[in-house]
Design a protein around this motif. Structure first.
Motif, PDB file in Angstrom:
ATOM      1  N   ILE A 102      79.111 103.580  45.802  1.00 51.14           N
ATOM      2  CA  ILE A 102      79.640 104.207  47.207  1.00 51.14           C
ATOM      3  C   ILE A 102      80.514 102.597  47.525  1.00 51.14           C
ATOM      4  CG2 ILE A 102      78.437 106.239  47.935  1.00 51.14           C
ATOM      5  CD1 ILE A 102      77.693 104.447  50.501  1.00 51.14           C
ATOM      6  N   GLU A 103      81.830 102.714  48.170  1.00 59.33           N
ATOM      7  CA  GLU A 103      82.335 101.651  48.824  1.00 59.33           C
ATOM      8  C   GLU A 103      82.296 101.713  49.743  1.00 59.33           C
ATOM      9  OE1 GLU A 103      84.212 100.003  46.193  1.00 59.33           O
ATOM     10  OE2 GLU A 103      83.071 101.435  45.170  1.00 59.33           O
ATOM     11  N   GLY A 104      82.277 102.329  50.932  1.00 65.54           N
ATOM     12  CA  GLY A 104      82.131 102.515  51.968  1.00 65.54           C
ATOM     13  C   GLY A 104      81.593 103.565  52.956  1.00 65.54           C
ATOM     14  N   LEU A 105      80.605 103.783  54.734  1.00 67.29           N
ATOM     15  CA  LEU A 105      80.254 105.299  54.823  1.00 67.29           C
ATOM     16  C   LEU A 105      80.967 105.596  55.084  1.00 67.29           C
ATOM     17  CD1 LEU A 105      78.959 102.871  58.308  1.00 67.29           C
ATOM     18  CD2 LEU A 105      78.003 103.324  55.697  1.00 67.29           C
ATOM     19  N   ASN A 106      82.406 105.780  54.733  1.00 70.39           N
ATOM     20  CA  ASN A 106      83.112 106.986  54.452  1.00 70.39           C
ATOM     21  C   ASN A 106      82.323 108.394  53.505  1.00 70.39           C
ATOM     22  OD1 ASN A 106      84.438 107.538  57.497  1.00 70.39           O
ATOM     23  ND2 ASN A 106      85.345 106.469  56.492  1.00 70.39           N
ATOM     24  N   GLN A 107      81.806 107.642  52.269  1.00 69.89           N
ATOM     25  CA  GLN A 107      81.968 108.339  51.028  1.00 69.89           C
ATOM     26  C   GLN A 107      80.920 109.406  51.254  1.00 69.89           C
ATOM     27  OE1 GLN A 107      83.104 105.296  47.524  1.00 69.89           O
ATOM     28  NE2 GLN A 107      83.156 107.505  47.097  1.00 69.89           N
ATOM     29  N   ILE A 108      79.521 108.651  52.248  1.00 69.67           N
ATOM     30  CA  ILE A 108      78.963 109.414  52.282  1.00 69.67           C
ATOM     31  C   ILE A 108      78.828 110.817  52.757  1.00 69.67           C
ATOM     32  CG2 ILE A 108      76.148 110.019  53.795  1.00 69.67           C
ATOM     33  CD1 ILE A 108      76.055 107.129  54.693  1.00 69.67           C
ATOM     34  N   TYR A 109      79.821 111.231  53.633  1.00 71.32           N
ATOM     35  CA  TYR A 109      80.334 112.352  52.931  1.00 71.32           C
ATOM     36  C   TYR A 109      80.756 113.188  51.912  1.00 71.32           C
ATOM     37  CZ  TYR A 109      80.708 111.982  58.663  1.00 71.32           C
ATOM     38  OH  TYR A 109      80.505 111.884  60.199  1.00 71.32           O
ATOM     39  N   ASP A 110      81.265 112.608  50.968  1.00 73.22           N
ATOM     40  CA  ASP A 110      81.355 113.541  50.002  1.00 73.22           C
ATOM     41  C   ASP A 110      80.471 113.377  49.257  1.00 73.22           C
ATOM     42  OD1 ASP A 110      84.025 112.727  50.072  1.00 73.22           O
ATOM     43  OD2 ASP A 110      84.200 110.396  49.323  1.00 73.22           O
ATOM     44  N   LEU A 111      79.194 113.177  49.798  1.00 73.51           N
ATOM     45  CA  LEU A 111      77.853 113.713  49.116  1.00 73.51           C
ATOM     46  C   LEU A 111      76.989 114.360  50.440  1.00 73.51           C
ATOM     47  CD1 LEU A 111      77.388 109.773  47.709  1.00 73.51           C
ATOM     48  CD2 LEU A 111      77.662 111.482  46.667  1.00 73.51           C
ATOM     49  N   ALA A 112      77.851 115.321  50.769  1.00 76.42           N
ATOM     50  CA  ALA A 112      77.064 116.205  52.016  1.00 76.42           C
ATOM     51  C   ALA A 112      76.373 116.829  50.872  1.00 76.42           C
ATOM     52  CB  ALA A 112      78.163 116.201  52.835  1.00 76.42           C
ATOM     53  N   ASP A 113      76.495 117.941  50.565  1.00 73.11           N
ATOM     54  CA  ASP A 113      76.521 118.721  49.563  1.00 73.11           C
ATOM     55  C   ASP A 113      74.663 118.545  48.834  1.00 73.11           C
ATOM     56  OD1 ASP A 113      78.286 120.175  49.881  1.00 73.11           O
ATOM     57  OD2 ASP A 113      79.168 120.294  48.306  1.00 73.11           O
ATOM     58  N   ARG A 114      75.352 117.607  48.513  1.00 71.28           N
ATOM     59  CA  ARG A 114      73.653 116.728  47.652  1.00 71.28           C
ATOM     60  C   ARG A 114      72.179 116.529  48.186  1.00 71.28           C
ATOM     61  NH1 ARG A 114      74.725 112.638  42.574  1.00 71.28           N
ATOM     62  NH2 ARG A 114      72.321 113.435  41.998  1.00 71.28           N
ATOM     63  N   LEU A 115      73.108 115.611  49.784  1.00 73.85           N
ATOM     64  CA  LEU A 115      71.591 115.586  51.234  1.00 73.85           C
ATOM     65  C   LEU A 115      71.514 116.725  51.334  1.00 73.85           C
ATOM     66  CD1 LEU A 115      74.262 112.902  52.341  1.00 73.85           C
ATOM     67  CD2 LEU A 115      71.521 112.344  51.501  1.00 73.85           C
ATOM     68  N   ARG A 116      72.342 117.629  51.620  1.00 71.44           N
ATOM     69  CA  ARG A 116      72.010 119.185  52.080  1.00 71.44           C
ATOM     70  C   ARG A 116      70.240 119.675  51.480  1.00 71.44           C
ATOM     71  NH1 ARG A 116      77.418 120.017  53.673  1.00 71.44           N
ATOM     72  NH2 ARG A 116      77.436 119.925  55.982  1.00 71.44           N
ATOM     73  N   VAL A 117      70.840 119.485  49.921  1.00 73.57           N
ATOM     74  CA  VAL A 117      69.876 119.894  49.174  1.00 73.57           C
ATOM     75  C   VAL A 117      68.882 119.457  48.922  1.00 73.57           C
ATOM     76  CG1 VAL A 117      69.083 120.135  46.530  1.00 73.57           C
ATOM     77  CG2 VAL A 117      71.597 120.680  47.431  1.00 73.57           C
ATOM     78  N   THR A 118      68.158 118.300  49.609  1.00 71.27           N
ATOM     79  CA  THR A 118      67.482 117.406  49.665  1.00 71.27           C
ATOM     80  C   THR A 118      66.821 117.823  51.173  1.00 71.27           C
ATOM     81  OG1 THR A 118      68.090 115.799  48.027  1.00 71.27           O
ATOM     82  CG2 THR A 118      66.433 115.365  49.715  1.00 71.27           C
ATOM     83  N   ALA A 119      67.757 118.128  52.144  1.00 66.16           N
ATOM     84  CA  ALA A 119      67.066 118.583  53.560  1.00 66.16           C
ATOM     85  C   ALA A 119      66.802 120.018  53.434  1.00 66.16           C
ATOM     86  CB  ALA A 119      68.725 118.319  54.704  1.00 66.16           C
TER      87      ALA A 119
END
Length: 350
Positions: free
Chosen positions: A327-344
């Protein structure tokens, strides 16, 4: 993530992925500015609400146009002047807004290049546009606080008096933050002189000024680091399941949790808050990465932030093993939101 946050993140991704093709002012309007106004609830296809090429004759000037005017209840409320995405916003771009502001009922004006949106009003002198914005929103540097301020301009929430009630404070807080940030990067001669007079006994030579300047810069960083660690040490108290490499931040250690790692954890919390209670998500630092855990349990990894290198990676756990995504910065975390929710979701019923 709220609806407006999701729409703004889509625009942020568009900027990151298509900067070269959004080169002209017209492309900026179509690809970024109009969708931005739509995200705030305005009907960009209703010429009685969002007026393109708005004309209002001013003394000595006729036929000039401002890019958009937003009307509510039949009156102009916001004027908008647009520039190309690569344009650096400057005071010279305010000229038309200055003139139009005096002959309409607008209390707000926006200058934008599609990425940065500068909000102006007449806080210093009635009916005369200020030369400094009271609020700036950057699509590539979104924070929860700035999104909250932006939502005051949502059509459904728009209230002139409520916005103006906090605008002056915002204006000076913003200016002071900008000043202090610059001082943290490079303290100016006046600040160094003040600090030296207070902490150094003896004649202030050029060598002393250089020494105090460097120490002041280091002190700023120490204050920030200690503030972050103080907040985190409280959150991580009682940590009894740390792996050898993972330690609580209040223990003596060479590990230093950065502001970016702390903000990264808060961003991940925001992303999965519709799946897990925010209080279940904790931070545990390590030498080679910073872990985001559920229930402060190293057997429940939500993500790992590998930010201690030039190329950042976010480690994801929606598969059998950790997948490190650059990732290039913190804002790109939002681009990975779906994958983070799957783990959650894996820990939702624990």
């Amino acid at each position: 993530m709220t609806s407006i946050e999701a729409e703004l993140q889509t625009l942020a991704s568009r900027i990151r992925n298509h900067t070269d093709t959004i080169a002209t002012e017209e492309a900026t309007k179509t690809s970024l500015v109009m969708p931005f106004l739509q995200a705030l609830g305005y009907d960009v296809f209703n010429p009685d609400e969002v007026v393109p090429e708005f004309t209002a004759d001013t003394p000595g000037k006729k036929g000039e146009k401002v890019d958009y005017a937003i009307k509510l209840d039949g009156d102009v409320r916001i004027l908008i002047e647009c520039k190309g995405l690569n344009a650096k916003l400057d005071k010279k771009h305010l000229a038309q807004l200055f003139r139009y502001f005096t002959v309409t009922k607008a209390r707000f004006a926006i200058l934008t290049n599609g990425r940065c949106f500068e909000f102006y009003s007449d806080l210093e002198e009635p009916n005369k546009l200020d030369v400094r914005p009271f609020f700036t929103f950057d699509l590539l540097e979104m924070r929860a606080a700035t999104v909250s301020e932006l939502q005051k301009f949502d059509k459904s929430a728009f209230d002139v008096d409520k916005i103006l009630a906090t605008a002056e404070r915002l204006k000076y807080v913003s200016a002071i933050k900008k000043f202090l940030s610059a001082q943290m990067d490079e303290p100016n001669a006046e600040l160094v002189k003040i600090v030296a007079a207070d902490v150094y006994e003896g004649r202030i030579t050029s060598q002393v000024r250089d020494m105090v300047g460097a120490a002041t810069k280091a002190a700023f960083k120490e204050i920030i680091r200690e503030a972050v660690q103080s907040r985190l040490s409280s959150a991580l108290e009682g940590n009894s399941e740390a792996e050898p490499e993972e330690v609580a931040l209040d223990a003596p250690s060479e590990i230093e949790t950065t502001a970016e790692e702390f903000e990264g954890m808060l961003t991940i919390r925001a992303v999965v808050r519709d799946v897990l209670d925010a209080e279940r998500i904790n931070l545990r630092d390590a030498k080679s990465y910073c872990a985001v855990l559920v229930d402060d349990n190293n057997r429940k990894p939500l993500a790992r932030m590998h930010f201690n290198r030039k190329q950042w990676y976010l480690g994801l756990f929606d598969g059998e093993t950790e997948d490190r995504v650059p990732i290039e910065g913190l804002n790109q975390i939002y681009d990975l939101a779906d994958r983070l929710r799957v783990t959650a979701e894996q820990y939702k019923t624990d």
